[in-house]
Design a protein around this motif. Structure first.
Motif, PDB file in Angstrom:
ATOM      1  N   SER A 146      -5.229  15.014  -1.952  1.00 45.55           N
ATOM      2  CA  SER A 146      -4.463  13.778  -2.073  1.00 45.55           C
ATOM      3  C   SER A 146      -3.799  13.648  -3.430  1.00 45.55           C
ATOM      4  CB  SER A 146      -5.387  12.573  -1.870  1.00 45.55           C
ATOM      5  OG  SER A 146      -6.025  12.647  -0.627  1.00 45.55           O
TER       6      SER A 146
ATOM      7  N   GLU B 201      -4.889   4.161  -4.760  1.00 41.73           N
ATOM      8  CA  GLU B 201      -4.878   4.555  -3.348  1.00 41.73           C
ATOM      9  C   GLU B 201      -4.652   6.050  -3.238  1.00 41.73           C
ATOM     10  OE1 GLU B 201      -5.339   2.714  -0.624  1.00 41.73           O
ATOM     11  OE2 GLU B 201      -5.411   0.746  -1.574  1.00 41.73           O
ATOM     12  N   LYS B 202      -5.334   6.662  -2.258  1.00 47.58           N
ATOM     13  CA  LYS B 202      -5.146   8.076  -1.957  1.00 47.58           C
ATOM     14  C   LYS B 202      -4.018   8.211  -0.948  1.00 47.58           C
ATOM     15  CE  LYS B 202      -8.677  10.755  -1.196  1.00 47.58           C
ATOM     16  NZ  LYS B 202      -9.956  11.326  -0.747  1.00 47.58           N
ATOM     17  N   VAL B 203      -3.105   9.130  -1.237  1.00 48.19           N
ATOM     18  CA  VAL B 203      -1.995   9.423  -0.338  1.00 48.19           C
ATOM     19  C   VAL B 203      -2.062  10.916  -0.013  1.00 48.19           C
ATOM     20  CG1 VAL B 203       0.513   9.443  -0.120  1.00 48.19           C
ATOM     21  CG2 VAL B 203      -0.608   7.593  -1.361  1.00 48.19           C
TER      22      VAL B 203
ATOM     23  N   ARG C 106       0.837  -1.192   0.000  1.00 45.95           N
ATOM     24  CA  ARG C 106       0.000   0.000   0.000  1.00 45.95           C
ATOM     25  C   ARG C 106       0.876   1.247   0.000  1.00 45.95           C
ATOM     26  NH1 ARG C 106      -4.606   1.800   4.259  1.00 45.95           N
ATOM     27  NH2 ARG C 106      -5.456   3.375   2.891  1.00 45.95           N
ATOM     28  N   PRO C 107       0.624   2.185  -0.934  1.00 41.61           N
ATOM     29  CA  PRO C 107       1.370   3.444  -0.904  1.00 41.61           C
ATOM     30  C   PRO C 107       0.917   4.277   0.298  1.00 41.61           C
ATOM     31  CG  PRO C 107      -0.221   3.459  -2.684  1.00 41.61           C
ATOM     32  CD  PRO C 107      -0.269   2.102  -2.073  1.00 41.61           C
ATOM     33  N   VAL C 108       1.878   4.867   1.002  1.00 38.36           N
ATOM     34  CA  VAL C 108       1.531   5.607   2.224  1.00 38.36           C
ATOM     35  C   VAL C 108       2.022   7.041   2.211  1.00 38.36           C
ATOM     36  CG1 VAL C 108       1.333   3.580   3.695  1.00 38.36           C
ATOM     37  CG2 VAL C 108       3.563   4.659   3.393  1.00 38.36           C
ATOM     38  N   ALA C 109       2.960   7.394   1.349  1.00 42.90           N
ATOM     39  CA  ALA C 109       3.477   8.765   1.326  1.00 42.90           C
ATOM     40  C   ALA C 109       4.085   9.069  -0.029  1.00 42.90           C
ATOM     41  CB  ALA C 109       4.528   8.945   2.424  1.00 42.90           C
TER      42      ALA C 109
ATOM     43  N   GLU D 252       8.569  -0.045   5.147  1.00 39.45           N
ATOM     44  CA  GLU D 252       8.264   1.036   4.217  1.00 39.45           C
ATOM     45  C   GLU D 252       9.519   1.320   3.417  1.00 39.45           C
ATOM     46  OE1 GLU D 252       6.707   4.440   6.242  1.00 39.45           O
ATOM     47  OE2 GLU D 252       4.948   3.359   6.938  1.00 39.45           O
TER      48      GLU D 252
END
Length: 177
Positions: free
Chosen positions: A74, A111-113, A22-25, A46
């Motif tokens: 985002s 995915e929203k970051v 999952r992308p996180v940043a 990460e």
């Protein structure tokens, strides 16, 4: 603008899914991705997975403003499974409309970051510089009378003009002796 994508790999919750990616940043202005590990907590890692180019288009200025008006502006990161264990980063966009197009195909993961403050200012300045309000033009009804000529109504085998919607009768057979 080059945009680094930080992806978190955590253990899956079922035996069929070994890892969850999952992308996180995002990292604005990042250099080339080397897979550098940024943080580790047990089995969760990460790392800087990819660096993609964030391109803004003047035609999408309205979409950027919609994104910025959201409670949490985002960046939308699109991941595509390419057959290996880790999915690849396909693109990053600030347009929710473009992200929806990728989300609709069912094969990509979108995915929203959260967007960092400096990136918010950069996208806002671009969107305000290129946004053009479209003048609303009310559509007018065409005054042509299309109901005066009835073409293709009823069954062509019926010669009677009185009831064009009735079903044809079976043909009567002549008895020959």
């Amino acid at each position: 603008m080059p945009l680094g994508i930080v992806v978190r790999r955590s253990p899956g919750v079922t035996r069929w899914v070994r890892w969850i990616w999952r992308p996180v940043a995002v990292l604005p202005g990042a250099g080339p991705a080397t897979g550098t590990e940024l943080r580790r907590e047990g089995d969760t890692i990460e790392h800087h997975a990819a660096t993609v180019t964030l391109t803004l288009w003047a035609a999408d200025a309205e979409a950027y403003l919609v994104n910025l008006s959201d409670r949490d502006p985002s960046i939308y990161v699109v991941l595509r499974n390419e057959g290996n264990e880790a999915p690849g980063v396909l693109l990053a966009t600030a347009s929710p409309y473009e992200a929806q197009d990728y989300d609709d195909n069912g094969e990509d993961v979108v995915e929203k970051v959260p967007m960092p403050a400096g990136l918010i200012a950069w996208v806002r300045d671009y969107a305000h510089a290129h946004h053009q309000d479209e003048k609303f033009i009310k559509r007018r009804r065409d005054r042509a009378r299309v109901d005066l000529h009835e073409d293709g109504i009823g069954d062509a085998r019926i010669r009677q003009a009185a009831d064009v919607y009735r079903a044809p009768r079976p043909a009567q057979r002549r008895q020959t002796q």
